[in-house]
Scaffold this active site. Structure first.
Site, PDB file in Angstrom:
ATOM      1  N   HIS A 574       1.868 -16.687  -5.035  1.00 32.47           N
ATOM      2  CA  HIS A 574       1.239 -15.576  -4.318  1.00 32.47           C
ATOM      3  C   HIS A 574       1.018 -14.378  -5.243  1.00 32.47           C
ATOM      4  O   HIS A 574      -0.125 -14.039  -5.567  1.00 32.47           O
ATOM      5  CB  HIS A 574       2.102 -15.194  -3.108  1.00 32.47           C
ATOM      6  CG  HIS A 574       1.551 -14.050  -2.318  1.00 32.47           C
ATOM      7  ND1 HIS A 574       2.331 -13.249  -1.528  1.00 32.47           N
ATOM      8  CD2 HIS A 574       0.291 -13.550  -2.208  1.00 32.47           C
ATOM      9  CE1 HIS A 574       1.575 -12.319  -0.953  1.00 32.47           C
ATOM     10  NE2 HIS A 574       0.338 -12.477  -1.355  1.00 32.47           N
ATOM     11  N   HIS A 579      -2.656 -12.108  -7.145  1.00 36.40           N
ATOM     12  CA  HIS A 579      -2.663 -10.645  -7.305  1.00 36.40           C
ATOM     13  C   HIS A 579      -2.771 -10.262  -8.785  1.00 36.40           C
ATOM     14  O   HIS A 579      -3.771  -9.711  -9.235  1.00 36.40           O
ATOM     15  CB  HIS A 579      -1.381 -10.035  -6.713  1.00 36.40           C
ATOM     16  CG  HIS A 579      -1.373  -9.949  -5.219  1.00 36.40           C
ATOM     17  ND1 HIS A 579      -1.623  -8.788  -4.536  1.00 36.40           N
ATOM     18  CD2 HIS A 579      -1.116 -10.892  -4.268  1.00 36.40           C
ATOM     19  CE1 HIS A 579      -1.541  -8.996  -3.236  1.00 36.40           C
ATOM     20  NE2 HIS A 579      -1.230 -10.275  -3.048  1.00 36.40           N
ATOM     21  N   HIS A 766      -5.632 -16.921  -1.560  1.00 36.52           N
ATOM     22  CA  HIS A 766      -4.712 -15.855  -1.151  1.00 36.52           C
ATOM     23  C   HIS A 766      -4.417 -15.936   0.343  1.00 36.52           C
ATOM     24  O   HIS A 766      -3.263 -15.772   0.761  1.00 36.52           O
ATOM     25  CB  HIS A 766      -5.292 -14.479  -1.489  1.00 36.52           C
ATOM     26  CG  HIS A 766      -4.424 -13.360  -1.037  1.00 36.52           C
ATOM     27  ND1 HIS A 766      -4.664 -12.669   0.141  1.00 36.52           N
ATOM     28  CD2 HIS A 766      -3.289 -12.829  -1.557  1.00 36.52           C
ATOM     29  CE1 HIS A 766      -3.718 -11.755   0.308  1.00 36.52           C
ATOM     30  NE2 HIS A 766      -2.880 -11.822  -0.701  1.00 36.52           N
ATOM     31  N   ASN A 770      -0.713 -16.168   2.137  1.00 33.07           N
ATOM     32  CA  ASN A 770      -0.219 -14.878   2.618  1.00 33.07           C
ATOM     33  C   ASN A 770      -0.066 -14.781   4.127  1.00 33.07           C
ATOM     34  O   ASN A 770       0.974 -14.348   4.616  1.00 33.07           O
ATOM     35  CB  ASN A 770      -1.141 -13.754   2.145  1.00 33.07           C
ATOM     36  CG  ASN A 770      -0.627 -12.386   2.539  1.00 33.07           C
ATOM     37  OD1 ASN A 770       0.344 -11.879   1.975  1.00 33.07           O
ATOM     38  ND2 ASN A 770      -1.242 -11.782   3.550  1.00 33.07           N
ATOM     39  N   ILE A 915      -3.886  -7.326   1.067  1.00 32.18           N
ATOM     40  CA  ILE A 915      -2.526  -7.027   1.504  1.00 32.18           C
ATOM     41  C   ILE A 915      -1.556  -7.851   0.689  1.00 32.18           C
ATOM     42  O   ILE A 915      -1.969  -8.876   0.114  1.00 32.18           O
ATOM     43  CB  ILE A 915      -2.330  -7.301   3.012  1.00 32.18           C
ATOM     44  CG1 ILE A 915      -1.003  -6.762   3.527  1.00 32.18           C
ATOM     45  CG2 ILE A 915      -2.462  -8.792   3.299  1.00 32.18           C
ATOM     46  CD1 ILE A 915      -0.871  -5.288   3.548  1.00 32.18           C
TER      47      ILE A 915
END
Length: 915
Positions: A574, A579, A766, A770, A915
């Site tokens: 993740h 990110h 993602h 997530n 997020i």
């Protein structure tokens, strides 16, 4: 830990600055008001709508008149034009902001106004530069100062020579005292038709921007660098230079510059021993680069950058800040989060015996009744802290957690082996399962340090669960699969297990593929670094239980596997892969590609909010003693483990879905199959749904690239495109810059493939990793993020405790009450869609983001294909033959279903990492 600190950890509140435009008088209409909803949403078909519940000025765009009071007279050899500017103002302003707005309005009336200038695509042969209009004042700021609307429309009038040509840019000079947010500009009156400028940007006042240099906004017509009209070339170059910044000095919140730095702000050595953290990025600990902030060094360590603690704003380029709707979503649950965190702390501080769960009913009560206090403790707290009574009386619903999806359909599903295995294919981390290709499994670590590389699992351990096959037959028929966390955890285990309240193994889990297409676990290996040669405790193998004691040992072994899985999911799959590794490509895109570049236009919706959310993560999630360290087994070594994975595992050429499936042995190339792959587990929900979206993204990128690049030479000669990719590798991933596996960028096919991978990672990948965190991980016994006890061996004192009270021993190995509630609060926030989310296939400026009809047609086809994928996912979830997503108590797999309403829905694929 103070309650406000916990609040800071739980809510990633941004720091959007104030907009300054006032609303118009009259001509008002109410936008439709929609309540918050859960689940699937109706996909957007209208373009550029105001946020729900906003007041917006109704403005009808009409051709500019030939004569108008208050502007230069138009002659027969001139063109009368009008710029219609839409400014977005804040929905909520405090008294100070309202006063400042009024001051700007009065200053505007006496001459401190906003000035616009039109820039032609053509050059002036006499002056050598682009043709420009005279500067014109933006009209209406004073008159519209008091109307409460979110979208406010102003105009500016121009008269230009008939030979002016087509407007290609608009410059804006803000002579007010405050910044304001321009959403769009439409210039009408030219023979070529209305010119659209999609801005979505903050314009700083001259007192902040340092002089008279205006902001530049380009037309929505895309131009490759070589095809840039002569009148726009210098502006294109100048704008990119400004976005790169000088590379020196501390960044101000109002700046727009993009640059790179190492992760040197995760620790705070000035607080004392134990608060320092190593720098991530460099030879010692390779890592991608982050957005440069250039704050001063700490006092005690010049290599560490001083921290900005939440809720103080941390720098990102001004236009990367959250919009107001996003901030409202992240703030909405502040009271709820405060209570969720404060009450457990209060209970455990007054009653140490309440720090652990006494039974599973205590866990269940978090969802049924919330955190209830025993009567004696109740009275004690009322005497000592009177406001506790009001908390309990007035916040009953806020003290109760939402029931996670994982226990809604079958409360006890998590205990079953088939559910434990199913989540490896359709859970929150379905990207680590791999086909076993040799037996026994072998480690790649140094045997001189970590002992013999061969697994301790033997054929005798598993032969009884292979449906009559030998191990070799099972291998040949692709029946054996594995979760292998041995090598990623083993180098850190001595340090992890020396931490207070943290215990971990390096785990391997073997699964067998049944005739029904489901997996069943057949062996779990728990490994520790050997204390001596032939150390029997270093490798322990557990198999499905046969008696009461082995049932509890098996459950503990599965819990340690889940803890390993949770850590790898959060730190590597993740955070690192979707990110951190994407941030350099976003920074480089803004530094090297003009907003007019067609590739920048394609990528823009997939970069939204990512830099801001990553900056906030450095403040409250991945920082020393932050949420990640507090909530996951590796503790203070979490980010070192992430660096280890980046150094040893991450490769961009294997980040695309097909390449990843082939690397893990979960698929083989097969040209006869719809996606060119044949899955070896046919009912693998993450992969089957993912391939639908991957193919849609791939076709979209191929069609888009084909519209602009007709040859290899066109790709190779595009210096902005080549600079973007080269800088992302060289400056954004410098610790891997010399790796031989970086994809080439020499052909249109190379470009389409690269863009497909980046869009996939920012959107579908993602989302899959997530938005199921709370629905699937909110019930801590199903997926404990950390473990506090090792599995006792016979003869250990703890083994007797296990036998005497297995129920309590098991719960004592899981996170404590405060660890559990803090973790649940955080993943609740991380799993929430905001009301302003933009989903795959959607753009708020649906018809205005580009003026290229071919690109618009390709985008509409992409949106249609995404909708078809969603319909197919719905059909699959209703198919009883697909037992990994349909059946008694089985959750449907919707994490790849593209659309969603706001809230926690366990579905929805936003365009970007938001997020």
């Amino acid at each position: 830990m103070a309650s406000m600190e916990l609040l800071g950890r739980s809510f990633l509140k941004g720091s959007a600055g104030p907009a300054t435009a006032a609303a118009p008088r009259g001509g008002l209409c109410f936008a439709s008001v929609g309540g918050r909803r859960q689940g699937r949403s109706t996909r957007k078909t209208l373009r550029s709508k105001p946020p729900v519940g906003a007041l917006a000025e109704r403005v009808v765009l009409t051709p500019a008149p030939t004569e108008r009071v208050g502007r230069p007279e138009a002659h027969s050899q001139s063109v009368a034009a009008r710029a219609v500017v839409t400014v977005r103002r804040k929905r909520k302003e405090d008294v100070k902001e309202r006063v400042a707005e009024q001051m700007d309005a009065y200053a505007d009336r006496v001459g401190r106004s906003v000035l616009l200038e039109l820039v032609s695509t053509e050059t002036d042969p006499r002056k050598g530069g682009p043709k420009k209009s005279k500067k014109s004042r933006l009209v209406g700021w004073f008159e519209k100062r008091d109307v409460k609307a979110e979208l406010v429309v102003y105009t500016a009038e121009f008269t230009v020579d008939a030979a002016f040509g087509e407007p290609g840019a608009v410059t804006v000079l803000n002579r007010h005292q405050r910044e304001f947010f321009i959403e769009s500009i439409v210039v009408e009156g030219f023979p070529s038709g209305p010119a659209h400028f999609t801005c979505n940007s903050w314009v700083q006042p001259t007192r902040v921007s340092g002089g008279v240099t205006p902001r530049v906004f380009f037309t929505n017509k895309p131009y490759l660098p070589s095809k840039t009209p002569a009148g726009l070339r210098e502006l294109r170059r100048r704008e990119l230079k400004e976005l790169r910044g000088s590379g020196t000095g501390e960044r101000r919140i109002t700046d727009r510059a993009y640059d790179y730095d190492v992760y040197n702000d995760l620790g705070n050595p000035d607080k004392g021993a134990g608060f320092e953290r190593p720098v991530l990025g460099g030879e010692a600990m390779p890592y991608p680069r982050r957005m440069r902030t250039a704050r001063p060094s700490t006092i005690t360590d010049e290599g560490a950058e001083s921290r900005v603690e939440y809720p103080e704003p941390i720098y990102v380029s001004r236009d990367e800040e959250f919009e107001e709707g996003k901030n409202e979503m992240l703030s909405e649950g502040a009271i709820k989060a405060l209570l969720h965190n404060f009450m457990p702390l209060l209970v455990s501080s007054v009653s140490p015996g309440s720090r652990d769960f006494a039974g599973f009913h205590d866990v269940d009560n978090l969802f049924k009744e919330g955190l209830r206090l025993k009567q004696a403790l109740h009275d004690q707290l009322f005497q000592k802290i009177p406001f506790v009574r009001k908390i309990q009386e007035n916040s009953e619903g806020l003290l109760r957690y939402d029931t996670p999806d994982i226990i809604k359909k079958d409360k006890f599903a998590w205990l079953r082996d088939d559910e434990f295995a199913r989540q490896a294919l359709a859970g929150i981390n379905p990207v680590n399962i791999e086909r076993l290709q040799e037996f026994p499994p072998v480690s790649k670590l140094d045997p001189a340090v970590y002992g013999p590389p061969e697994s301790a699992i033997t054929e005798e351990h598993i032969i009884g669960n292979l449906d009559g096959m030998t191990v070799q037959q099972a291998l040949e028929e692709n029946k054996l699969y594995m979760l292998d966390y041995h090598d990623i955890f083993m180098p850190f285990l001595d340090r992890i297990n020396s931490l207070d309240g943290r215990k971990a193994y390096g785990t391997r889990t073997l699964f067998f593929l049944t005739a029904g297409g489901t997996l069943k676990p057949i062996a779990i290996e728990l490994c520790l670094p050997p204390m001596k040669e032939d150390c029997k405790r270093a490798k322990r193998v557990f198999t499905p239980p046969a008696d009461a004691t082995s049932i509890w040992l098996w459950q503990l072994a599965k819990a340690h596997v889940c803890s390993n899985d949770a850590g790898v999911h959060q730190l590597i799959n993740h955070w690192l892969r979707t990110h951190a590794c994407m941030e350099p490509f976003i920074i480089s895109a803004h530094r090297q590609m003009s907003a007019m570049h067609p590739v920048f236009k394609l990528l823009k919706p997939h970069m939204r909010y990512t830099l801001k959310i990553n900056a906030l993560a450095r403040q409250i999630l991945i920082n020393g003693d932050g949420v990640i360290e507090s909530g996951f087994t590796p503790g203070r070594y979490c980010m070192e483990m992430s660096s280890f994975a980046y150094d040893n595992l991450w490769r961009l050429d294997q980040e695309g879905l097909p390449a990843d499936l082939i690397r893990r042995g979960m698929a083989v190339e097969d040209a006869s199959q719809p996606h060119g792959l044949r899955l070896l587990i046919e009912d693998y929900p993450y992969a089957t749904d993912g391939l639908l979206l991957w193919s849609a993204i791939s076709r979209w990128c191929e069609a888009y690239v084909a519209a602009y690049y007709a040859s290899d030479e066109a790709v190779q000669s595009d210096y902005e495109l080549q600079s973007w990719y080269a800088e992302a590798v060289r400056s954004g991933h410098p610790d891997k810059r010399d790796a031989p596996w970086w994809p080439r960028l020499s052909t249109p096919g190379d470009l389409a493939s690269l863009l497909t991978t980046l869009v996939w990672l920012c959107s579908a990948q993602h989302a899959a990793l997530n938005f199921g965190q709370y629905p699937l991980g909110g019930y801590i016994p199903n997926r404990p993020p950390l473990m506090r006890r090792l599995v006792p061996a016979e003869g250990d004192p703890e083994h007797a405790h296990l036998v005497a009270d297995p129920h309590r021993f098991y719960l004592s190995a899981l996170p404590s009450l405060t660890q559990t509630t803090t973790f649940m609060t955080v993943i609740d926030t991380l799993s929430t869609h905001s009301a302003d989310e933009q989903y795959l296939g959607e753009r708020p400026d649906e018809d205005d983001w580009t003026a290229d009809p071919a690109a618009l047609a390709a985008a509409r086809e992409f949106a249609a294909e995404v909708r078809r994928a969603e319909e197919e996912i719905e059909r699959r979830n209703a198919d009883p033959a697909r037992r990994n997503r349909c059946g008694a108590g089985v959750l449907p797999y919707e994490l790849m279903a593209p659309s969603s309403g706001p809230g926690i829905t366990c579905r929805g694929v936003p365009n970007s990492v938001t997020i």
